[in-house]
Design a protein around this motif. Structure first.
Motif, mmCIF file in Angstrom:
data_model
loop_
_atom_site.group_PDB
_atom_site.id
_atom_site.type_symbol
_atom_site.label_atom_id
_atom_site.label_comp_id
_atom_site.label_asym_id
_atom_site.label_seq_id
_atom_site.Cartn_x
_atom_site.Cartn_y
_atom_site.Cartn_z
ATOM 1 N N ASP A 21 4.224 5.160 6.394
ATOM 2 C CA ASP A 21 5.295 4.175 6.253
ATOM 3 C C ASP A 21 4.792 3.118 5.275
ATOM 4 O O ASP A 21 3.823 2.416 5.551
ATOM 5 N N TYR A 22 5.448 3.009 4.121
ATOM 6 C CA TYR A 22 5.022 2.073 3.082
ATOM 7 C C TYR A 22 5.745 0.726 3.147
ATOM 8 O O TYR A 22 5.537 -0.125 2.279
ATOM 9 N N SER A 23 6.598 0.532 4.125
ATOM 10 C CA SER A 23 7.395 -0.694 4.163
ATOM 11 C C SER A 23 6.512 -1.924 4.381
ATOM 12 O O SER A 23 5.391 -1.810 4.893
ATOM 13 N N PRO A 24 7.002 -3.097 3.995
ATOM 14 C CA PRO A 24 6.217 -4.324 4.190
ATOM 15 C C PRO A 24 5.788 -4.486 5.649
ATOM 16 O O PRO A 24 6.562 -4.202 6.568
ATOM 17 N N ASP A 25 4.554 -4.923 5.853
ATOM 18 C CA ASP A 25 3.973 -5.163 7.180
ATOM 19 C C ASP A 25 3.728 -3.886 7.976
ATOM 20 O O ASP A 25 3.423 -3.939 9.174
ATOM 21 N N SER A 26 3.852 -2.712 7.363
ATOM 22 C CA SER A 26 3.577 -1.467 8.076
ATOM 23 C C SER A 26 2.103 -1.408 8.470
ATOM 24 O O SER A 26 1.216 -1.710 7.658
ATOM 25 N N PRO A 27 1.809 -0.985 9.696
ATOM 26 C CA PRO A 27 0.404 -0.830 10.100
ATOM 27 C C PRO A 27 -0.293 0.321 9.378
ATOM 28 O O PRO A 27 -1.519 0.452 9.466
ATOM 29 N N ASP A 28 0.463 1.144 8.652
ATOM 30 C CA ASP A 28 -0.141 2.246 7.916
ATOM 31 C C ASP A 28 -0.807 1.796 6.615
ATOM 32 O O ASP A 28 -1.674 2.502 6.082
ATOM 33 N N LEU A 29 -0.414 0.654 6.092
ATOM 34 C CA LEU A 29 -0.879 0.244 4.767
ATOM 35 C C LEU A 29 -2.401 0.126 4.672
ATOM 36 O O LEU A 29 -2.997 0.599 3.687
ATOM 37 N N PRO A 30 -3.085 -0.490 5.648
ATOM 38 C CA PRO A 30 -4.553 -0.545 5.544
ATOM 39 C C PRO A 30 -5.197 0.841 5.533
ATOM 40 O O PRO A 30 -6.222 1.048 4.865
#
Length: 272
Positions: A106-115
């Motif tokens: 999930d690339y959406s803002p604040d997604s926990p996947d980003l890190p």
């Protein structure tokens, strides 16, 4: 355009037999519809587990990506799922991979996947580029820059994935895995974060926020601003070309994102 799909049961019999010789008896096939470039995309459930199958006809214009994935796999595991077999039979080229039990990023803002995705970028940057046949970034992008000499800034000896579609990033409880390595490329190390920026913008980030998401990556810190400007311009031109033949909502969203980033770079850094 997505390649027309085919079910495993619709493969020619000798192709199915060749796959089953590698997997043993297939108990159940689960067709997968998220792939854009592989007509065959399925999960084969066997007594020993689940194998992910992806395949192309041997006369398909992108069949070379199958061999590219097979060649690069030993160098990119465990970042990528392990290749179990590669069979060519009855007009079909099929790869079988271990299955990763995870969800698409999930690339959406604040997604926990980003890190975790950023962690995958760091891990990829630490891998040496193998001495195998790979396309070169400066050659792939030369036709999309205003001046062919601008593409020289994309040259390098880093291993790049280049296709950061969120369906190519699988998130597990502790990390991100990268799949679909057919477009692996040799080039400047900062290019993968640059590719990811366009996908982040398409997922709802502002251009500034997307750049901030990669700011902590050492490879991005090494990126010459003028070279990034040239890439942003090339990215918009590339997606404009893709949209010219596939003007669906998904493609148009990517084109809008690429144009927004190009506009941001032109306003922020003063090139015209």
């Amino acid at each position: 355009m997505p390649a027309p799909s085919i079910t495993f049961g619709s493969l020619p019999s000798r192709a199915r037999t060749a796959v089953e010789a590698e997997t043993d008896s297939i108990l159940r096939i689960e067709n997968v519809n998220t792939g854009l470039n592989s007509p065959l995309s399925a999960l084969a459930h066997t007594a020993d587990g689940v194998v992910f199958l992806k395949g192309l006809r041997t006369d398909h214009r992108w069949v070379w990506t199958q061999q590219r994935e097979a060649d690069i796999n030993p160098y990119v595991t465990p970042l990528a799922p392990r290749l179990l077999f590669h069979v060519i039979a009855d007009g079909w080229d099929v790869l079988g991979f271990e299955t990763i039990d995870g969800h698409h990023a999930d690339y959406s803002p604040d997604s926990p996947d980003l890190p975790k995705v950023a962690g995958a970028l760091r891990e990829l940057a630490s891998l040496p580029c193998p001495d195998i046949e790979l396309r070169h970034a400066e050659q792939r992008l030369a036709r999309y820059v205003a001046d062919p000499a601008d593409a020289d800034a994309f040259a390098g000896n880093a291993l790049l994935h280049t296709d950061w579609n969120n369906h190519n990033v699988l998130i597990t409880h502790d990390r991100a895995h990268l799949v679909d390595w057919g477009w692996a490329t040799r080039g400047a190390a900062w290019l993968d974060p640059a590719h990811w920026i366009i996908w982040l913008i398409s997922a709802g980030h502002t251009p500034s926020a997307a750049e901030e998401a990669v700011a902590s990556l050492p490879t991005w810190a090494s990126a010459p601003p003028r070279a990034v400007d040239a890439f942003a311009d090339a990215g918009a031109n590339l997606w404009d070309e893709i949209a010219g033949s596939a003007s669906d909502d998904w493609t148009m969203n990517m084109l809008t994102a690429a144009r927004l980033w190009r506009q941001h770079r032109s306003h922020s850094y003063g090139w015209q």
